[in-house]
Design an enzyme around this catalytic site. Structure first.
Site, PDB file in Angstrom:
ATOM      1  N   LYS A   9       0.830  -1.203   0.000  1.00  0.00           N
ATOM      2  CA  LYS A   9       0.000   0.000   0.000  1.00  0.00           C
ATOM      3  C   LYS A   9       0.857   1.243   0.000  1.00  0.00           C
ATOM      4  CE  LYS A   9      -1.010   0.569   4.944  1.00  0.00           C
ATOM      5  NZ  LYS A   9      -2.088   0.818   5.895  1.00  0.00           N
ATOM      6  N   SER A  25      -9.401   5.055 -14.229  1.00  0.00           N
ATOM      7  CA  SER A  25      -8.204   4.449 -13.657  1.00  0.00           C
ATOM      8  C   SER A  25      -7.596   5.399 -12.636  1.00  0.00           C
ATOM      9  CB  SER A  25      -7.178   4.167 -14.758  1.00  0.00           C
ATOM     10  OG  SER A  25      -6.864   5.385 -15.398  1.00  0.00           O
ATOM     11  N   TYR A  58      -7.792   0.477 -11.610  1.00  0.00           N
ATOM     12  CA  TYR A  58      -6.521  -0.115 -12.021  1.00  0.00           C
ATOM     13  C   TYR A  58      -5.490   0.985 -12.228  1.00  0.00           C
ATOM     14  CZ  TYR A  58      -7.970   1.322 -16.692  1.00  0.00           C
ATOM     15  OH  TYR A  58      -8.376   2.066 -17.768  1.00  0.00           O
ATOM     16  N   GLY A  73     -11.578   9.478 -14.967  1.00  0.00           N
ATOM     17  CA  GLY A  73     -12.917   9.000 -15.286  1.00  0.00           C
ATOM     18  C   GLY A  73     -13.855   9.173 -14.110  1.00  0.00           C
TER      19      GLY A  73
END
Length: 117
Positions: A9, A25, A58, A73
Site C-alpha cells: 500500500k 483508472s 486499475y 474518469g
C-alpha cells in the site's frame, strides 16, 4: 484454498489531479509504483481519508518523479485535488504463504515523494 492478502500500500498520498473526461483508472508516479511493487494495469483499492469514499480501479503508469496521483474518469468524482488517499493492492496466496508474507507499506512525504531512511 487461497486467501486474498494485503500485498502493498501507498499510505496517505495526496491527490494531485482529478480528470473526469478520461477512461477510468488511477495514474501513479512510477517511483511510487516501484516502491510499492505495483504493476501497470494492476487492480487497486483506493480509500479517501477526507470523505470516506472507497473505489476499485486499475493503475496507469505516471511520469517518474512527478508525485502524480490522478483519479481518472468516474473515479474523479470520488476525490478532490488535495485529498489524502490510501492505495491498496492485494495478492492471492496459500495460507502458508500468507503467514510468512510481509506486505510492502510506503509512507511518502507530503508531496508524494519517497522518503529515505
Amino acid at each position: 484454498m487461497f486467501v486474498n492478502v494485503l500485498k502493498s500500500k501507498l499510505h496517505r498520498v495526496k491527490v494531485t489531479q482529478a480528470e473526469l473526461n478520461y477512461v477510468g483508472s488511477i495514474t501513479i508516479d512510477e517511483d511510487l509504483m516501484d516502491a510499492a511493487g505495483l504493476f501497470e494495469n494492476e487492480q487497486v483499492h483506493v480509500v479517501n481519508n477526507n470523505n470516506g469514499e472507497r473505489l476499485i480501479t486499475y493503475v496507469i503508469k505516471g511520469e517518474r518523479g512527478t508525485g502524480i496521483v490522478c483519479l481518472n474518469g468516474a473515479a474523479a468524482r470520488r476525490a478532490q485535488v488535495g485529498d489524502i488517499v490510501i492505495i491498496i493492492s492485494y495478492g492471492m496466496m496459500t495460507p502458508e504463504e500468507a503467514k510468512a508474507y510481509k506486505p510492502i507499506v510506503v509512507f511518502p512525504d507530503d508531496n508524494n515523494r519517497l522518503v529515505n531512511g
